[in-house]
Design an enzyme around this catalytic site. Structure first.
Site, PDB file in Angstrom:
ATOM      1  N   LYS A  76       0.850  -1.201   0.000  1.00 16.86           N
ATOM      2  CA  LYS A  76       0.000   0.000   0.000  1.00 16.86           C
ATOM      3  C   LYS A  76       0.879   1.242   0.000  1.00 16.86           C
ATOM      4  O   LYS A  76       1.874   1.301   0.746  1.00 16.86           O
ATOM      5  CB  LYS A  76      -0.913  -0.016   1.233  1.00 16.86           C
ATOM      6  N   SER A 151      -9.882   1.859   2.908  1.00 19.53           N
ATOM      7  CA  SER A 151      -9.045   2.652   2.019  1.00 19.53           C
ATOM      8  C   SER A 151      -8.000   1.840   1.247  1.00 19.53           C
ATOM      9  O   SER A 151      -7.433   2.337   0.283  1.00 19.53           O
ATOM     10  CB  SER A 151      -8.318   3.713   2.835  1.00 19.53           C
ATOM     11  N   SER A 175     -10.063  -0.510   7.075  1.00 19.82           N
ATOM     12  CA  SER A 175      -9.503  -0.341   5.729  1.00 19.82           C
ATOM     13  C   SER A 175      -8.858  -1.583   5.127  1.00 19.82           C
ATOM     14  O   SER A 175      -8.484  -1.580   3.957  1.00 19.82           O
ATOM     15  CB  SER A 175      -8.496   0.803   5.716  1.00 19.82           C
TER      16      SER A 175
END
Lengths: 479, 492
Positions: A76, A151, A175
């Protein structure tokens, strides 16, 4: 296609000589390049990853390879890699390169994982749909008209679409688990303090945790075993020994006490999600687990408590992006005040600005007591709810999200609706306990449903064990 | 400056002391002063995205020394907070400090006030924090930022509003400086900014119980400035009230060149720092064992040491004061005395004044002139004791000792070899000295006549002449004896 295999299976093939890391990586790179429309990756390290794969192949040949040899991993873009951009999905850090590796990145590299690229995300991990990325939304590979959740949408889709074996995400209020549920993969949020946060660009320091996405519970457990542990660079990382998680994947849940929070099965839960979750409960009961109703009396304050404390910490954590030292600076600025206001107004997206303002407000003189302080106290009550619940049960089962994946734009203009999609996930972050989401069936549109298991602090073994069992029953049905 | 006697000033000080830890508060960077700008930095103190602070345990160790030395309660659990504000020399956009639950609270120190009594000054709290960087506003180039100082550990010592005059504030600040330097936790240098002081000032009519509206005065970067700035501000407030006005709560900056305090910001413009507990740091836990260990290792408290110098060593109060202002000086004095007593075999009390004289007049002069620390004195306690020993055993005279001392400043030789090398051995041979005396008497007949005529004051003149002839090396005691004998004989 090798990209449809789990890491466990791939590694067996590599070690038996049926294939090589390089070949495996090539398949993944090809697939990444051919699925650009998903927008899962913000940067891909073609050459560097190939070189690394060849190096790992040599290590395998000489018998010195690490535990993750052959694993292709997406990272990420909120985790730092030396010399690589770390945009956090934000224009304000669009061209910012990190000076160092996050502790989890070093941990993966030490075990010979191949880091293939950085994945797209909601700006500064603020969002539940990955629509808040400054670099465009990520598409859900199950239905490209729908959001992948957020997210960590990019990391989730990287795994769901077969662009990497596993991927690291971060989970501040859901997330990892919520996108895992929307895309039909496994997503694990470890106990707060289980994994070092050093090198994770902070959204909300007392909630953030790094965890893996994977196709199987076993692969997720393997990654956790590598990234978990105390780190002297993170004072909040715990000095609790890291067990061999694989040993708990026994395919047996006999005698496990499972709690169902009455509050989580009340109004607002989509019927199709409910029926899938109830199937999972029946399967556990049939396998000899004991099922109990439990109460989490303060859970109705979860969302408000979470959004007060998270935004408060975020407003402080994001103060450093001011155009003074690095990142985006608005050229028009002529003095200090205009440099700050113009750079931050232009550099941040709408949701980020909304949360900075909320957080600044709840910490301000005159409101601090009514909002921040009160929310701190409520957080302790929520934590106590879990302590009491876990005195009676070994783990808690509930849906990961009240709905399946929603369409683009459906909630983007209604922040409150968007925040409510975190309703089942934020409690684990408020309480600092581990949680895992595993896919359990689909709704009538074919959209995945996620079942969530929560455990005691540092009791990842129990939720991995139950999740692994549920996963095996599902596979049994399919075949 | 004379203050209006109908009013009573009420002053509280906030003192920041930069700690002498080798590394910064939350990362491993060195704290060296005066390095090239932006060289003592790492991702952590640069506030790079993703970095986390890790507490330097020595910071706790140092503040514990201060807390215990100032009679504070030590919290078994204290927490760090973030103080949020925007400034280019503050890379994280917040300063890590302590707000609620500081580590030290409710202490006190004593100052010796003018009437000879001792006054207790309360200490509200002492807490840990990190320093910000430095902004250099150069008009030609723009503003430049040096972040070397970012993350350098500080303690903030907040006094109760117990101070009643600029002089008391000065004495209190001196006391704080004395304690921090004694404890070895801060070099106490106000001009270099390692000790910084802000003041909260108000005035009220004598006898009034309620406090007046206070102002905060900042930027007083020397001891002298603190006294002057406070006098200025107190007078300004009194004048304002006398003229029928009201004091407004505001922050003022002292301008040492103009001798005025200039308004910096009003109450409305005051920062809202939005303090909250720093989630990146765990609570600081201090157990009884740790406190006991620090207490046991604490050097002797300056006031106690001063009193001991008077009571046990028989030093005049003035000497004891001078010697104990700085720990280094007191240590030097005691070390020299210990060495001397072991050579002379006399009780320390008999040697103390002698050593005190040398340290106060000669050593302090030299380190003052050379602007060096007493630890770097060219004359070590050992050598000084050796030299005083030579005076004791008659090897050299007191006068020659001064000459030997000057030589010791540039030579590393021990005092004895200097004396030998330079031929400064005292002449105690009475045969030799008798010849000298005869010579002096013969060549100064008029003075001899005067002496015989009853003017005994000229005796000193003969001694001086004899010493001149011996180039100061004549044993004055023996010269005296011979002179007295010879002159008496002439008189008869």
């Amino acid at each position: 296609m090798q990209t449809e295999l789990t890491f466990d299976e791939t590694q067996k093939n590599i070690l038996s000589g049926a294939t090589t890391c390089e070949k495996v990586l090539d398949d993944y790179l090809q697939k990444i390049d051919s699925t650009k429309q998903l927008n899962a990756f913000l940067s891909v390290f073609h050459e560097e990853a190939r070189e690394h794969a060849r190096r790992v192949d040599r290590k395998i040949a000489s018998g010195t390879a690490g535990k993750l040899a052959g694993m292709v991993v997406g990272i990420k873009d909120v985790l730092c890699m030396k010399g690589k951009k770390v945009t956090c999905g934000s224009r304000i850090l669009e061209n910012f390169e990190s000076l160092y590796n996050a502790t989890v990145v070093d941990a993966l590299l030490n075990e010979d994982a191949i880091l293939v690229g950085k994945t797209n995300m909601d700006e500064f991990a603020m969002g539940s749909s990955t629509e808040n990325s400054a670099f465009g939304p990520v598409l859900n590979p199950v239905d490209k008209t729908r959001v992948p959740g957020g997210s960590s949408g990019g990391s989730c889709v990287a795994v769901a679409a077969g662009l990497s074996h596993t991927a690291l995400g971060t989970d501040t209020g859901g997330s990892i688990r919520q996108p895992a549920s929307f895309c039909g993969v496994v997503g694990l949020k470890p106990t707060y303090g289980r994994v070092s946060r050093y090198g994770l660009v902070a959204l909300s320091s007392s909630f953030d945790q790094i965890g893996p996405f994977a196709h199987t519970v076993r692969d997720a457990a393997t990654v956790l075993g590598v990234i978990a542990g105390h780190d002297e660079r993170d004072s909040t990382s715990a000095e609790v020994p890291v067990p061999d998680y694989a040993q708990f994947l026994s395919k047996d849940v006999k005698g496990v006490n499972v709690g169902l929070p009455v509050e989580a099965f009340a109004d607002g839960l989509n019927d199709e999600v409910r029926s899938n979750v109830e199937k999972a409960i029946d399967v556990l009961r049939a396998a000899g687990a004991s099922i109990y109703d439990i109460h989490l009396p303060h859970s109705r304050y979860n969302i408000s408590t979470y959004y007060i404390l998270m935004t408060a910490e975020a407003s402080s954590n994001l103060a450093r992006y001011d155009g003074a030292r690095y990142g985006f600076r608005e050229d028009e600025a002529r003095d200090l005040a205009s440099m700050y206001t113009k750079s931050r107004s232009e550099g941040f997206g709408a949701e980020t600005k909304r949360r900075i303002m909320l957080g600044t407000y709840v910490l301000s003189a005159g409101y601090h007591e009514a909002y921040y302080k009160k929310a701190q106290r409520v957080r302790r009550l929520i934590q106590n709810d879990f302590v009491q619940a876990f005195a009676e049960v070994d783990c808690i089962l509930m849906p990961t999200s009240p709905t399946t994946a929603f369409s683009f734009g459906e909630k983007a203009h209604d922040p409150l609706q968007m925040y409510l999609s975190d309703i089942y996930t934020v409690s684990a972050n408020l309480a600092g306990i581990p949680g895992i989401s595993i896919p359990y069936g689909t709704d009538t549109k074919g959209l995945p449903v996620g079942v969530q298991l929560l455990g005691k602090q540092f009791d990842e073994p129990t939720i991995l064990r139950v999740a692994d069992f549920l996963e095996s029953t599902l596979k049994g049905q399919e075949s | 400056m004379k203050l209006n006697e109908n009013y009573e000033p009420v002053i509280g000080l906030e003192v920041h002391a930069q700690l002498l830890t080798k590394t910064k508060a939350f990362c491993g960077c060195p704290t060296t002063f005066g390095s090239e700008p932006n060289t003592n930095v790492c991702p952590v103190c640069l506030g790079m995205p993703g970095t986390l602070p890790v507490l330097n345990r020595n910071l706790v160790e140092f503040i514990l020394r201060m807390g215990i030395a100032t009679n504070c309660s030590i919290a078994p659990r204290s927490i760090f907070a973030r103080k949020n504000y925007f400034y280019p020399d503050l890379p994280k956009g917040y300063q890590i400090s302590q707000y609620e639950e500081p580590i030290c609270t409710n202490g006190w120190v004593e100052i010796d006030i003018d009437d000879g009594s001792r006054k207790k000054i309360g200490i509200t709290r002492i807490h840990m924090e990190e320093d910000a960087g430095k902004s250099i506003h150069d008009i030609e180039v723009d503003t430049l930022v040096d972040v070397n100082r970012c993350g350098v550990p500080l303690i903030e010592i907040v006094s109760e509003p117990d101070l009643r005059s600029p002089k008391e504030a000065y004495l209190y600040l001196s006391k704080i400086k004395q304690i921090v330097t004694y404890l070895g936790i801060c070099d106490g240098n106000m001009e270099e900014g390692s000790l910084r002081c802000d003041a909260n000032v108000s005035v009220r009519k004598k006898g009034e119980k309620k406090f007046g509206t206070k102002t905060e005065v900042k930027n007083m970067n020397s001891f002298r400035n603190v006294e002057r700035a406070l006098e200025y501000e107190i007078n300004r407030q009194i004048q304002l009230i006398e003229d029928g006005g009201e004091v407004v709560q505001e922050t003022l900056l002292w301008d040492a060149n103009q001798n005025v305090a200039v308004p910096m910001r009003s109450k409305e413009e005051a920062h809202d720092y939005r303090y909250f507990p720093d989630p990146d740091l765990v609570p600081v836990l201090v157990d009884e064992k740790w406190i006991a260990r620090v207490r046991a290792d604490l050097p002797e408290y300056p006031t106690k040491r001063r009193d001991r110098f008077v009571a046990e060593l028989g030093l005049p109060a003035y000497d004891a004061d001078v010697l104990t202002v700085e720990k280094g000086v007191a240590d030097y004095f005691e070390e020299t005395l210990r060495k001397l007593s072991s050579v002379s075999g006399k009780p320390a009390k008999e040697d103390a004044k002698q050593v005190s004289n040398w340290v106060m007049t000669d050593i302090l002069r030299v380190i003052g002139e050379q602007k060096i620390d007493i630890d770097d004195s060219p004359v070590s306690p050992n050598r000084l004791a050796g030299m005083i020993g030579l005076v004791y055993d008659g090897t050299i005279s007191g006068k020659i000792a001064k000459e030997v001392f000057e030589e010791m400043l540039t030579s590393k030789d021990d005092p004895k070899s200097i004396v030998q090398r330079k031929g400064l051995l005292q002449v105690s041979d009475s045969g030799e000295l008798e010849k000298v005396v005869d010579e002096v008497l013969a060549s100064n007949q008029p003075q001899v006549e005067k002496y015989i005529g009853g003017n005994e004051k000229v005796f000193g003149f003969f001694v001086g002449e004899a010493m001149k002839v011996t180039k100061g090396k004549g044993n004055p005691k023996i010269v005296n004896e011979i002179l007295r004998k010879k002159l008496q004989a002439l008189k008869n």
